[in-house]
Design a protein around this motif. Structure first.
Motif, PDB file in Angstrom:
ATOM      1  N   ALA A  94       1.106   0.287   0.263  1.00  0.00           N
ATOM      2  CA  ALA A  94      -0.118   0.470   1.063  1.00  0.00           C
ATOM      3  C   ALA A  94      -1.193  -0.487   0.546  1.00  0.00           C
ATOM      4  N   PHE A  95      -2.089  -0.859   1.455  1.00  0.00           N
ATOM      5  CA  PHE A  95      -3.188  -1.729   1.019  1.00  0.00           C
ATOM      6  C   PHE A  95      -4.413  -1.448   1.902  1.00  0.00           C
ATOM      7  N   ALA A 105      -0.230   1.780   5.615  1.00  0.00           N
ATOM      8  CA  ALA A 105       1.032   1.992   4.896  1.00  0.00           C
ATOM      9  C   ALA A 105       2.113   1.189   5.583  1.00  0.00           C
ATOM     10  N   LEU A 106       2.819   0.360   4.836  1.00  0.00           N
ATOM     11  CA  LEU A 106       3.828  -0.535   5.380  1.00  0.00           C
ATOM     12  C   LEU A 106       5.195  -0.185   4.813  1.00  0.00           C
ATOM     13  N   ARG A 107       6.215  -0.211   5.674  1.00  0.00           N
ATOM     14  CA  ARG A 107       7.619  -0.163   5.245  1.00  0.00           C
ATOM     15  C   ARG A 107       8.264  -1.451   5.737  1.00  0.00           C
ATOM     16  N   VAL A 108       8.808  -2.225   4.819  1.00  0.00           N
ATOM     17  CA  VAL A 108       9.315  -3.569   5.119  1.00  0.00           C
ATOM     18  C   VAL A 108      10.797  -3.593   4.829  1.00  0.00           C
ATOM     19  N   LYS A 109      11.591  -4.115   5.815  1.00  0.00           N
ATOM     20  CA  LYS A 109      13.047  -4.222   5.674  1.00  0.00           C
ATOM     21  C   LYS A 109      13.479  -5.596   6.131  1.00  0.00           C
ATOM     22  N   ARG A 120       1.482   2.027   9.614  1.00  0.00           N
ATOM     23  CA  ARG A 120       0.791   3.248  10.009  1.00  0.00           C
ATOM     24  C   ARG A 120      -0.572   3.275   9.342  1.00  0.00           C
ATOM     25  N   ASN A 121      -1.573   3.725  10.120  1.00  0.00           N
ATOM     26  CA  ASN A 121      -2.925   3.870   9.571  1.00  0.00           C
ATOM     27  C   ASN A 121      -2.968   5.168   8.774  1.00  0.00           C
TER      28      ASN A 121
END
Length: 1007
Positions: A94-95, A105-109, A120-121
Motif C-alpha cells: 500500500a502507498f 492497496a495494490l496486488r501485483v501479479k 483498491r482505495n
C-alpha cells in the motif's frame, strides 16, 4: 495483452463490474534488457474513478515518461512492478498518493512480460491502520509484520516486511522505502534463526516464543511470533540483552558456586518432594549434591540420584527427620538438629531450609568426633556439676547482656551450685533472672565492672569482694573468668577457672589425638617464594603423626622444621614440586596415585590449595593395588582359557555418538578363535571397533541383532551365513547382555552345513527320480494295455474258430500265450493301481473303517465262502483319509490272508484296533501329545520268516513260485504306499507255518 475477441469483450464487461480497479501494463526494457518503464495496455472503469487526472489514462501511455510531474510517486511503484516481473511472484503493498489524498492497496501479479494490478482505495482502513500504527509506535517494543515468499515449488524462501512500528524502524535503522522493496534475508543475511522461527509459525499456524540472538537489532531478544493471516506473521521483539547477560553471569556464578560447594566440607543436598496421585508428599528425591555429601554419607553419585530419601535413610523416613522436612516445606521455618545417620553410623549436624514450595536444601556436617567429645564433655559436666553441688565453694555462671552500643549492662544467671545458693542467699528461681534484679546494691555494680573488664580483656581476675546482704557480712575471694559470652564466678576458690583451662587443653589434646590416630597422612605446606614471587620450596607447617612417621620410616629424616627439598631433594625431577606449585597457582585441586618403586608402595594423594600453601593428604593403597594386580593376572589367565576354546568368544562394549545413540561396538575382550578369522592376535582386536575388522557386520544384520540384545536385554541364538570380509562361513551365534556389554559366542558349523546342503540336493534328486519312475510306470502300463487286449482277443479267436485246425502242440502254444497274456494284463493292472496310489493326493475326509471293511468283505464274499474262512472284525475307528485308497489297502491285505491260507486248516482272519500314544512307538519322532489308531490284520496262514518282513513290501518281490501262488508281487507295495500317503506306519510280523500279522498306525488327525 488483451485481444479484441468476443470473449475478450465479455471479460472486459465482467472486469468493469468489479469493485476494484484492474489495470495491465507491459514492461518497457532498455538495450540491456532491464525494465525502465511500463506501458498501459488495459484498465477497467473502476480504475478510472480511482486514478483521475493528473494521471494520463489512455492505452499506450507510459507510466513515468508520460507523467513527468509524478516521477517521485511513480518511480517506487515501477521498481516494485519490476521486482514482480523478475521474481514471478505476487506482491501486496500500500502507498499514499498525495495527488489523490488517498491510500491505495495494490496486488501485483506477473502477466506475460508485464503485470496485472488490482487497486483498491483503502483510505478509511489505512486511517484506522494509521491510528493503530500510532499506538504501536508508542510501544517500547519492536513490532514487525512479515509475509512469506515462496518459490515455484511452494517452499518458503524469504519473508517480505509488511510493516514496522517506529521502535522497529529506529532499532533496525530502516526507512519505508527499504521496508517496501527489501526482504528479511536481503536486509539481514545473518537472521537465519529468525527466518526458521517465522517459517515454523507460518507452516504450523501456532504461536511461539523464543530467545534469539539478533546482531542487527543490537543483541538478544525475546521474540513472540503469531500467525496473522495466510502466509503472514507478526513478531514482537523485546530486548533481553541485559537479562541474558545477567543469566550468563548467573550461570557463571552458579559454576563458581558449584566449585565452592564441592570444595566445602559441608555436605549439601537439594531434595524434591515426591507426591502421590492426590498431591500428598510421600517421599523426597535428591536433585543436587556436592562431593562432601557423598564422602559423608558413603553413597555413590548414582545411588544418591537414583534412590529416594526413604531408601537412603530408612530410619529417618519413619522417624522425626521426614516429619521435619514436611514441617519446613509447610511453614518455611528452618530446621537445625543433630542427627544420628544409621547407614554409616555417624553423627551429623543437619540444617534444613525451604528452597521452593516443593524443594528443601539439606546441609550437614560430620560432627561424629565433636559429638563424641560433646558426650564426653556432658558426662564430665554432669560429674562436674555433682562435684560442685558437693563443694563448699560457690560457683556462678553468668551470661552477658549488652545495650545497643555494646556496653555490658547486666548479667543473667545461667548456673549456680548449692554452695552459691547458700552463701549468696540466692532465691530458688534465680536461674534466668538478672544480677540487678536479684541484687541492686554496690556489690552488683562492682561485679558488673569486673565482668566488663574481663569480657573486654579476656583475662581472668581475682578480687576480694565484700558481700553484706541481710544478715551476711562476709568477704569472698572472687575469681571472675570469661566463659563464652559470659563470665564464671567462684567464691574463695580458683578451682573452677583451673578446670576450665584444663578442659580447653583436653579439647586440644583430643583434636591432636584424632589427627594423630588417623590412617591418612596429612601435611600443610606453606610456599616459600623468592624476591620475584616464584615458589622455590615448601615449608612443613603442620602435619599429623601418621605423616611424620611415614616419611621418617622411608627417608630417615624428621620433617619438623624442615622443607620439601631438604627431605626430598629430587622433588623437582619426580614432578612433586610442580604438582604442589600448580595447585597453589591455579587453585584447582589435584588427586592422583603415586608409586614408590623402592618401597613397593602405592599412595592415593589429594592436594588442595590453602592460603599460600596447600594441604596434602595421602593414604597407603598398596593392598588395593596389589589386589588389582591379582585381578589383572586373573584376567590374563581367563584370556588364556578362552583363547584355548574352539568356540569364538568376544565381549562388545557400546560406542555412542554425540546424541547418545549406539552406532558401533568395541571389542572389550576377544579370544584367539575370533582373531584367527582376520589373521590377528586376540590382543590386537581388543579396544578396536567391530566395524574395523568386520566392516560388513554393520550392514548384514549382525549389528542390528547385537543392538537389540543390548537395548532389550533379551538373549538370542541364531544361525548366520557370513560371506564378506574374506570370510565364507556358517555360524551358530548366541548373544547375551552382560552388564553394559554384550557377550557373543559362536561356533563354526560350515562343514556340517555344506554336508547338509549336499544331502538336501541328493534328496531332491531322489524325489525327482522316483517321480519320473512312477510316471514312467504309469505311462508304460497304460500304453501296454491295448496290445495285450489284442493278443488276448486274437488268442480267443484262435481257440474258438481255429481250434480244429491246430495241432495239439499248436493249441498248447495258444493256451500258454493266453496264460502269459493274462498274467501280463494282471501285472499291468496292478502297476496302474500302484501308480494311481503313488500319484493320487486327494483331499482327506472322515472315513469310517467299519464301513470300508464291510464293503471289502462283501467284494470277497465268494472267496471267503469257498475257503470257508472265519473273519473276526472288532470295532474300528473313523480316521481322516482317502476312502478308495483305504479300501484298496484292506482288500489287498484280506486277499493275501485268504490266498496264503493253509490247505488243511480253516482260515481265521482277525481285524482289531486300539488307540496308542506317540511315546509308545519307537519309529516316530513327533510331539508326545500325538495319538495314533493302531489297526492289526492277523491270519493263521502259511506265514513267512521275519527276515523277509521288509522285502515283501518291495515291488515284484515274491516269496513263493507262481505255480504255488498266483500274483504279481505288487499288492503289498500298494498297501505300503497307501499307508505312506496317510502319513502312517506299517510293519509285518511273520511266523513261518503259523501265520502273519500286519500292524498299521494311522494318525488320528492329518494336517
Amino acid at each position: 495483452m488483451l485481444t479484441h475477441q468476443p470473449t475478450t469483450l465479455l471479460f472486459t464487461q465482467l472486469l468493469d463490474l468489479l469493485p476494484d480497479g484492474v489495470v495491465c501494463y507491459d514492461a518497457i526494457r532498455d538495450q540491456a534488457g532491464s525494465i525502465v518503464d511500463f506501458r498501459l495496455t488495459y484498465f477497467n472503469e473502476q480504475f478510472r474513478t480511482i486514478a483521475p487526472p493528473p494521471y494520463q489514462l489512455e492505452v499506450g501511455v507510459r507510466m513515468m515518461a508520460d507523467n513527468p510531474g509524478q516521477v517521485d510517486i511513480l518511480a517506487p511503484i515501477v521498481s516494485q512492478y519490476a521486482l514482480v516481473v523478475d521474481r514471478d511472484e505476487v506482491a501486496d503493498y500500500a502507498f499514499y498518493d498525495p495527488n489523490l489524498d488517498a491510500y491505495l492497496a495494490l496486488r501485483v501479479k506477473k502477466l506475460g512480460d508485464g503485470v496485472l494490478v488490482t487497486i483498491r482505495n483503502v483510505t478509511e482502513q489505512q486511517e484506522q491502520a494509521r491510528l493503530l500504527n500510532q499506538l504501536l509506535d508508542t510501544s517500547p517494543t519492536c513490532i514487525v509484520s512479515y509475509k512469506a515468499q515462496r518459490d515455484q515449488y511452494g517452499q518458503i524462501v524469504d519473508f517480505r516486511l509488511i510493516s514496522l512500528n517506529q521502535k522497529a524502524l529506529d532499532t533496525a535503522k530502516l526507512d519505508q522505502t527499504q521496508v517496501q522493496t527489501s526482504t528479511l534475508l536481503q536486509l539481514y543475511p545473518d537472521q537465519w534463526t529468525l527466518f526458521e522461527q517465522l517459517t515454523k509459525v507460518v507452516q504450523m499456524g501456532q504461536a511461539i516464543n523464543v530467545d534469539v540472538l539478533i546482531p542487527s537489532f543490537g543483541g538478544w531478544h525475546n521474540v513472540s511470533i503469531a500467525p496473522s493471516g495466510p502466509d503472514e506473521a507478526v513478531a514482537v521483539f523485546v530486548d533481553i540483552t541485559e537479562k541474558k547477560a545477567a543469566a550468563l553471569e548467573a550461570e557463571r556464578r552458579k559454576n563458581e558456586l558449584d566449585k565452592v560447594l564441592n570444595s566445602s566440607i559441608t555436605g549439601m543436598l537439594m531434595c524434591q518432594a515426591v507426591t502421590d496421585e492426590t498431591g500428598g508428599i510421600v517421599d523426597f528425591q535428591v536433585v543436587f549434591y556436592n562431593q562432601s555429601a557423598l564422602a559423608i554419607t558413603g553413597y555413590t553419585a548414582e545411588q544418591v540420584m537414583s534412590l529416594r530419601l526413604s531408601e537412603l535413610d530408612p530410619a529417618g523416613a519413619t522417624g522425626g527427620m521426614y516429619e521435619g522436612y514436611l514441617h519446613v516445606l509447610s511453614t518455611g521455618e528452618p530446621l537445625r538438629v543433630e542427627y544420628f545417620f544409621e547407614p554409616n553410623q555417624r553423627w551429623l549436624e543437619v540444617s534444613v531450609v525451604r528452597f521452593t514450595d516443593e524443594q528443601v536444601i539439606v546441609s550437614f556436617l560430620d560432627i561424629s568426633i565433636l559429638k563424641e567429645t560433646q558426650l564426653r564433655e556432658q558426662a564430665q559436666a554432669l560429674r562436674f556439676s555433682t562435684i560442685l553441688d558437693g563443694s563448699p565453694e560457690g560457683v556462678i555462671t553468668f551470661e552477658s547482656m549488652y545495650d545497643d552500643l555494646g556496653n555490658l549492662i547486666n548479667l543473667r544467671y545461667v548456673q549456680c551450685n548449692r554452695a552459691a545458693h547458700q552463701l549468696a542467699q540466692l532465691p530458688n528461681d534465680v536461674i534466668g533472672r538478672t544480677l540487678l534484679d536479684v541484687y541492686s546494691g554496690d556489690e552488683s555494680q562492682r561485679l558488673l565492672v569486673i565482668a566488663s573488664q574481663v569480657m573486654t580483656s579476656g583475662e581472668s581476675t581475682t578480687v576480694d569482694v565484700h558481700y553484706a546482704v541481710g544478715g551476711f557480712d562476709k568477704w569472698y575471694s572472687l575469681s571472675v573468668a570469661r566463659l563464652d559470652d559470659g563470665v564464671v564466678c567462684t567464691f574463695l576458690d580458683i578451682t573452677q577457672s583451673r578446670q576450665a583451662s584444663h578442659l580447653i587443653e583436653a579439647k586440644n589434646r583430643q583434636l591432636d589425638s584424632i589427627l594423630n590416630t588417623s590412617l591418612n597422612g596429612t601435611i600443610v605446606f606453606q610456599a616459600i617464594r623468592d624476591e620475584q614471587g616464584d615458589i622455590v620450596d615448601f615449608w612443613f607447617e603442620l602435619f599429623n603423626q601418621t605423616a611424620r612417621e611415614d616419611i621418617m620410616a622411608r627417608t630417615g629424616k624428621d620433617i619438623a622444621g624442615s622443607t620439601l627439598l631438604t627431605i626430598y631433594p629430587d622433588s623437582r625431577q619426580t614432578g612433586v614440586f610442580d604438582e604442589y606449585s600448580q595447585v597453589i597457582n591455579t587453585g584447582q585441586p589435584l588427586r592422583l596415585e603415586r608409586h614408590l618403586p623402592d618401597y613397593n608402595t602405592w599412595y592415593a594423594v589429594s592436594i588442595t590449595k590453602l592460603d599460600d600453601g596447600c594441604v596434602v593428604t595421602f593414604t597407603d593403597i598398596s593392598q588395593s593395588k596389589q589386589a588389582a594386580l591379582v585381578i589383572k593376572e586373573a584376567a590374563a589367565k581367563l584370556q588364556g582359557i578362552i583363547d584355548m576354546s574352539q568356540t569364538g568368544i568376544f565381549l562388545f562394549s557400546p560406542v555412542r555418538d554425540e546424541s547418545g545413540r549406539v552406532v558401533d561396538f568395541r571389542f572389550k575382550t576377544a579370544n584367539r578363535t575370533l582373531a584367527d578369522y582376520v589373521g590377528q592376535k586376540s590382543d590386537i582386536l581388543q579396544g578396536d571397533l567391530g566395524s574395523r575388522w568386520f566392516p560388513a557386520y554393520k550392514t548384514n544384520g549382525l549389528f542390528d541383532r547385537y543392538l537389540r540384545t543390548y537395548e532389550t536385554g533379551e538373549s538370542i541364538r541364531f544361525d548366520f551365513y557370513y560371506k564378506a570380509d574374506g570370510i565364507d562361513s556358517w555360524l551358530d551365534i548366541a548373544a547375551t547382555r552382560l552388564g553394559d556389554d554384550v557377550l557373543v559366542t559362536f561356533a563354526d558349523f560350515t562343514p556340517l552345513k555344506r554336508l547338509q546342503q549336499q544331502l538336501e540336493l541328493s534328496v531332491q534328486e531322489l524325489k525327482r527320480s522316483n517321480a519320473n519312475l512312477e510316471q514312467f510306470a504309469y505311462v508304460a502300463s497304460h500304453d501296454l494295455q491295448e496290445p495285450l487286449r489284442k493278443v488276448i482277443t486274437f488268442g480267443d479267436v484262435l481257440q474258438s474258430q481255429y481250434a480244429g485246425q491246430l495241432s495239439e502242440s499248436g493249441a498248447d502254444i495258444v493256451r500258454r500265450m493266453q496264460s502269459a497274456a493274462q498274467r501280463m494284463q494282471t501285472l499291468i493292472r496292478d502297476l496302474l493301481a500302484y501308480s494311481r496310489v503313488a500319484n493320487k493326493r486327494d483331499t482327506f475326509r472322515e472315513v469310517n473303517l467299519n464301513q470300508v471293511i464291510s464293503e471289502v468283505v462283501s467284494d470277497l464274499d465268494t472267496t471267503i465262502h469257498s475257503k470257508k474262512a472265519v473273519l473276526q472284525v472288532g470295532s474300528l475307528p473313523t480316521i481322516q483319509g482317502d476312502e478308495l485308497q483305504l479300501r484298496q489297502l484292506f482288500q489287498n491285505l484280506l486277499s493275501n490272508a485268504l490266498k496264503f491260507s493253509k490247505p488243511d486248516v480253516q482260515p481265521l482272519i482277525t481285524i482289531s484296533s486300539r488307540l496308542v500314544a506317540a511315546q509308545e512307538i519307537d519309529q516316530l519322532t513327533v510331539a508326545t501329545s500325538q495319538k495314533f489308531a493302531e489297526i492289526t490284520v492277523a491270519d493263521n496262514g502259511i506265514g513267512f520268516e521275519q527276515a523277509y518282513a521288509e522285502r515283501i513290501f518291495q515291488l515284484f518281490q515274491r516269496l513263493h513260485t507262481r505255480s504255488n501262488y498266483s500274483g504279481t508281487g505288487i499288492g503289498l507295495s500298494i498297501v505300503e504306499k497307501v499307508v505312506e500317503n496317510h502319513r502312517g506306519i506299517i510293519r509285518a510280523e511273520g511266523r513261518l507255518g503259523q501265520g502273519a500279522s500286519f500292524v498299521i498306525l494311522f494318525p488320528t488327525e492329518n494336517g
